[in-house]
Design an enzyme around this catalytic site. Structure first.
Site, PDB file in Angstrom:
ATOM      1  CG  HIS A 102      17.431   8.837 -29.646  1.00 52.87           C
ATOM      2  ND1 HIS A 102      17.542   8.518 -28.935  1.00 52.87           N
ATOM      3  CD2 HIS A 102      16.743   7.579 -30.298  1.00 52.87           C
ATOM      4  CE1 HIS A 102      17.360   7.864 -28.087  1.00 52.87           C
ATOM      5  NE2 HIS A 102      16.394   6.814 -29.099  1.00 52.87           N
ATOM      6  CE  LYS A 130      20.204   4.487 -30.154  1.00 57.70           C
ATOM      7  NZ  LYS A 130      20.190   3.631 -28.629  1.00 57.70           N
ATOM      8  CG  ASP A 155      21.660   0.896 -29.013  1.00 56.86           C
ATOM      9  OD1 ASP A 155      21.654   1.288 -30.061  1.00 56.86           O
ATOM     10  OD2 ASP A 155      20.746   1.284 -28.471  1.00 56.86           O
ATOM     11  CE1 TYR A 193      16.972   4.849 -24.722  1.00 55.49           C
ATOM     12  CE2 TYR A 193      18.515   3.277 -25.065  1.00 55.49           C
ATOM     13  CZ  TYR A 193      17.661   3.875 -25.646  1.00 55.49           C
ATOM     14  OH  TYR A 193      17.306   2.959 -27.023  1.00 55.49           O
TER      15      TYR A 193
END
Length: 279
Positions: free
Chosen positions: A107, A74, A44, A49
């Site tokens: 998200h 996402k 994931d 990120y």
């Protein structure tokens, strides 16, 4: 590894490897490599990120075929809207070095305190995900951090029901109203921060219960998720922890202990309420 089944019939490995807060570069690549070497087949990540490239590099270097890996990413808040989401998806594919993802998620919901047209923003973003799903480039689609009223609003225009809602979920923060709604609507709940981002590791109640089963607090938290039919996404960069987080098949938490854990006072909460986040 056992699987959950999504509402479109797609299997998803019951424990995923989370990569939030793992920095781009060798740290992220080595963590994902370690996860794959230890048997994880569910990874994931997310645009925000900033480690999608490292995740892609790790998958390439692992020797595990792409088809064996369930890969999630996402769309971030700055890319809400139909065309913006489609462009963001292309960029994520490029960084991940793949031509499809297994799961694509919104998200965070657009919210009334930030946008008068929050419903439209979420609907247009979701329409993009529906088109990506219909085209086969996203094998499943869903949302993150959607509360019941966000899900209800999405329902007004959605042609496809979300398959997943990824939320903060762990002992001390159960969001029962969201979980119950999702279960009643065949939406799989995934748990981000299933160990409270480490904030639960020193909880005395959890330490006592974990000792009874001769497991770590982390393993106890993950098993608690699974026994509640919630899919946990533990994150670690430590090879020993990456391995032990997957090793939860050898024990079951008693019904009494499940009730004790479920009735804990609030603890480990990140403070990120989807209706009030500033981003």
């Amino acid at each position: 590894m056992k699987d959950f089944m999504l509402n479109n019939g797609l299997s998803i490995p019951e424990i995923g490897f989370g990569t939030w807060q793992i920095p781009e570069g060798d740290v992220a690549k080595n963590a994902v490599l370690s996860a794959l070497e230890n048997g994880y087949r569910h990874i994931d990540t997310a645009k925000i990120y900033e480690n999608e490239k490292s995740v892609g590099n790790a998958i390439k270097a692992s020797g595990v075929s792409r088809e064996e890996i369930f890969l999630t990413t996402k769309v971030w808040n700055s890319d809400r809207g139909y065309h913006e989401t489609m462009a963001a998806f292309e960029k994520s594919l490029e960084l991940l070095q793949t031509d499809y993802v297994d799961l694509y998620l919104i998200h965070w919901p657009a919210i009334p305190s930030q946008f008068d047209n929050w419903k439209t923003l979420n609907a247009e973003t979701w329409r993009a995900l529906e088109d990506l799903y219909t085209s086969g480039r996203a094998k499943a689609i869903g949302v993150c951090n959607f509360l019941v009223h966000h899900l209800e609003a999405l329902k007004e225009t959605a042609k496809i029901n979300p398959m997943v809602n990824q939320i903060e979920y762990h002992p001390g923060y159960l969001q029962s109203d969201v979980v119950n709604y999702c279960k009643n609507n065949e939406i799989l709940v995934e748990a981000w921060s299933p160990i409270g981002s480490g904030r639960l590791l020193d909880n005395e109640l959890l330490k006592d219960i974990a000792a009874k089963y001769q497991v770590s607090v982390a393993q106890l938290c993950l098993k608690f998720c699974l026994q509640n039919a919630v899919l946990p996404l533990p994150k670690s960069v430590t090879p020993a922890n990456i391995k032990s987080n997957l090793d939860v098949d050898h024990f079951n938490i008693s019904e009494e202990d499940m009730k004790t854990i479920a009735s804990m006072e609030e603890s480990g909460f990140s403070g990120l309420n989807p209706d009030h986040v500033p981003f």
